[in-house]
Design a protein around this motif. Sequence first.
Motif, PDB file in Angstrom:
ATOM      1  N   ALA A   1       0.836  -1.211   0.000  1.00  0.00           N
ATOM      2  CA  ALA A   1       0.000   0.000   0.000  1.00  0.00           C
ATOM      3  C   ALA A   1       0.864   1.252   0.000  1.00  0.00           C
TER       4      ALA A   1
ATOM      5  N   THR B   1       1.677   9.064  -6.295  1.00  0.00           N
ATOM      6  CA  THR B   1       2.039  10.459  -6.032  1.00  0.00           C
ATOM      7  C   THR B   1       3.154  10.914  -6.964  1.00  0.00           C
TER       8      THR B   1
ATOM      9  N   VAL C   1       1.052   4.135  -2.964  1.00  0.00           N
ATOM     10  CA  VAL C   1       0.842   5.564  -2.726  1.00  0.00           C
ATOM     11  C   VAL C   1       2.019   6.372  -3.265  1.00  0.00           C
TER      12      VAL C   1
END
Length: 286
Positions: free
Chosen positions: A35, A43, A39
């Motif tokens: 996870a 990003t 992310v």
Amino acid sequence: LVAVAVLLAWYRKAGTVTTPPPGRPAPSSRATRVAAAAVMVATGAALAIPLVGLVVRSFSGAEGFTLEWYRRLVVDPEPGLDLVAATGLSLRYAVVSTLVAALVGGSAAVVATRSGRAGKRFDTFVMLPLGASAVTVGLGFLLALDRPIDLRGSWLIVPLAHALVAIPFVVRAVAPTLDAIPDETRDAARTLGATRHRLLTTVDWPLARRSLLVGAGFAFALSLGEFGATVFVARPADPTLPLLIFRALGRPGSGATAAAAAVVLMVVTGVAVLAVDRFRTGKEAL
């Protein structure tokens, strides 16, 4: 401005958010690591895609790779699209606005953290430009700075507008550092006979100078890329880099030229931020 003031007052009343202690353990489970990686990738892609797109477009022509768009801006620029002049002007404005923002913002941070409840109210007031649109700042400068001294025709109005936009960032960088200085440190200096000025120069400044340099770096970068206020107060004959990009976009078939100017702005801003960071690190090492 009223809406921003209400939100800032509510934030001040609610209190600041406490930051977690340093040294927290890294994610241990496989699902947590996956996870976290997802992310970071998402990003990074969101930040990189538009920048990479600008670079690719600035070097793309009908027959592939080309430097034509940069040549149009440097070697044979159209009226109002002189990249060298716009870059030099943007850097000059950035230097002046950074000096003003650092001086005013640093002083405001001292007042906000050393004046009790009145300082907290002052801190809220100083934050107003942070939430208000830069367009509001530019229009206000254009309408207000006509007397007793008319600055609307002076080049100084541009860096002053940039500084007003950047001052809250300087305050937010410096104020937490000043707040974190233990009272015992200042009390010990007072018992040794230190005056208020001596406290500022021997206790506050050595501990807060790094934060001030960080705020100055923000101010410099903000000035280079500022558009909303600049479009109101800059003289048409002296465009900054953002105004040059806007002008290029307004001319038929100049999208690639605007992309080339945007790449130059991106590079100049990146180099400036890295230089400020290196300077800050070097000073701290000394």
